[in-house]
Design an enzyme around this catalytic site. Structure first.
Site, PDB file in Angstrom:
ATOM      1  N   ASN A   1      -8.030   2.535  -9.539  1.00 27.30           N
ATOM      2  CA  ASN A   1      -7.326   2.658  -8.257  1.00 27.30           C
ATOM      3  C   ASN A   1      -6.693   1.299  -7.973  1.00 27.30           C
ATOM      4  OD1 ASN A   1      -6.516   2.942  -5.616  1.00 27.30           O
ATOM      5  ND2 ASN A   1      -8.588   3.006  -4.769  1.00 27.30           N
TER       6      ASN A   1
ATOM      7  N   HIS B   1     -10.559   8.210   0.196  1.00 24.78           N
ATOM      8  CA  HIS B   1     -11.053   6.856  -0.094  1.00 24.78           C
ATOM      9  C   HIS B   1     -11.499   6.178   1.200  1.00 24.78           C
ATOM     10  CE1 HIS B   1     -11.183   2.683  -1.331  1.00 24.78           C
ATOM     11  NE2 HIS B   1     -11.294   3.122  -2.567  1.00 24.78           N
TER      12      HIS B   1
ATOM     13  N   GLY C   1     -15.368  -3.704  -3.514  1.00 19.57           N
ATOM     14  CA  GLY C   1     -14.689  -4.988  -3.399  1.00 19.57           C
ATOM     15  C   GLY C   1     -15.587  -6.139  -3.003  1.00 19.57           C
TER      16      GLY C   1
ATOM     17  N   SER D   1     -17.456  -2.083  -7.147  1.00 24.56           N
ATOM     18  CA  SER D   1     -17.718  -3.287  -7.942  1.00 24.56           C
ATOM     19  C   SER D   1     -18.160  -2.981  -9.379  1.00 24.56           C
ATOM     20  CB  SER D   1     -18.731  -4.190  -7.229  1.00 24.56           C
ATOM     21  OG  SER D   1     -18.210  -4.618  -5.976  1.00 24.56           O
TER      22      SER D   1
ATOM     23  N   GLU E   1     -11.144   3.326   2.310  1.00 20.71           N
ATOM     24  CA  GLU E   1     -10.126   2.511   2.997  1.00 20.71           C
ATOM     25  C   GLU E   1      -9.201   3.401   3.820  1.00 20.71           C
ATOM     26  OE1 GLU E   1      -8.863   0.428  -0.495  1.00 20.71           O
ATOM     27  OE2 GLU E   1     -10.790  -0.613  -0.533  1.00 20.71           O
TER      28      GLU E   1
ATOM     29  N   LYS F   1      -4.736   0.504  -5.640  1.00 18.82           N
ATOM     30  CA  LYS F   1      -4.551   0.259  -4.193  1.00 18.82           C
ATOM     31  C   LYS F   1      -3.140  -0.277  -3.931  1.00 18.82           C
ATOM     32  CE  LYS F   1      -9.472  -0.537  -3.932  1.00 18.82           C
ATOM     33  NZ  LYS F   1     -10.602  -1.115  -3.215  1.00 18.82           N
TER      34      LYS F   1
ATOM     35  N   GLU G   1     -18.798   6.376  -3.698  1.00 16.78           N
ATOM     36  CA  GLU G   1     -18.450   4.978  -3.518  1.00 16.78           C
ATOM     37  C   GLU G   1     -19.103   4.431  -2.254  1.00 16.78           C
ATOM     38  OE1 GLU G   1     -14.573   3.965  -5.660  1.00 16.78           O
ATOM     39  OE2 GLU G   1     -14.014   4.776  -3.731  1.00 16.78           O
TER      40      GLU G   1
END
Ligand code: PEP
Length: 262
Positions: A9, A94, A172, A213, A96, A11, A166
């Site tokens: 991904n 996702h 991240g 990660s 985010e 992003k 996730e």
């Protein structure tokens, strides 16, 4: 045996030129790895170039999101039929999107249905926040996200769905879930829910990726777990070397698992 699915991904990273350079660096090394499904999700603007470059190269190209209406006055949005015109898959839900853009379990479900209707494969992301994790709510949150996110989806449609677990606190941050903890969620929470909704046979076939990660250092250990069927990779997918190493780790674990089953 489920085939590993490793997807990058990207992003909001990579101009078209940068995406092309990354793909040029990756493709020669990914060529010939046919025991792992490999995917990349670049930003929308780089999609046509990536689709063109990846044709026949064994790398699926997907979008990072889509809107549920098929067309109309929705400035700035991209519809499922538009994505499906060139892409094989899309990511929905996702964290985010949930955090910054108001995504809810209900809108995840709307996007999922639109994507499936357009013929796309879909990666559906779920995962708890740090606060939820510390409050012992992981199973409850993932259960709610999946129950509502997958509402109304049939066993036949589920053939096109991959779940990505996730944990938000691992995305991240450099702090991945331990293979055991991640596998516990995959095996004891997610797969039983899939069994309940889609039946044993379909649930056994569905892939559950881990994301958060993932790096070349922890990938093999994660892939060696019983119910971790690949990875959704953020940061480490932006560099050819690390993404290739993660794909190769999946390929190696697949070979070992195949050998030990004989
Ligand atoms: C992600 O955003 O899907 C992700 C897993 O990111 P990272 O690998 O950078 O933690």
């Amino acid at each position: 045996m489920r085939k590993f699915f490793v997807a990058g991904n990207w992003k909001m990273n990579k101009t078209i030129a940068e995406a092309q350079a990354l793909m040029e660096a990756m493709l020669p090394q990914l060529a010939g790895i046919d025991n792992v499904d490999i995917g990349v999700a670049p930003p929308y603007l780089a999609l046509p170039a990536m689709v063109e470059r990846c044709r026949g190269a064994g790398v699926k190209v997907g979008a990072q999101n889509l809107f549920w209406e098929a067309s109309g006055a929705y400035t700035g949005e991209v519809a499922a039929p538009m994505v499906a015109e060139i892409c094989e898959f899309v990511i929905v839900g996702h964290s985010e999107r949930r955090k910054f853009f108001g995504e809810t379990d209900e809108t995840v479900n709307q996007r999922l249905k639109a994507a499936l209707a357009a013929g796309l494969e879909v990666i559906v992301c779920v995962g708890e926040t740090l606060e939820e994790n510390e409050a012992g709510l992981t199973a409850a949150v993932v259960t709610r996200q999946l129950t509502e996110g997958l509402a109304g989806i049939t066993e036949a449609q589920a053939a096109k769905i991959t779940i990505a677990y996730e944990p938000v606190w691992a995305i991240g941050t450099g702090r991945a879930a331990t293979p055991e903890d991640a596998n516990r969620v995959h095996r004891d929470v997610i797969r039983p829910l899939l069994r309940q909704q889609f039946g044993d046979a379909r649930a056994e076939q569905m892939r559950i990726q881990y994301g958060g990660s993932v790096t070349p250092d922890n990938a093999a250990e994660l892939f060696a777990m019983s119910d971790i069927d690949g990875a959704l990779v953020g940061g480490a997918s932006l560099k050819a070397e690390s993404f290739i190493a993660i794909v190769k780790a999946a390929s190696l674990v697949a070979i070992i698992e195949q050998e030990t089953k004989k």
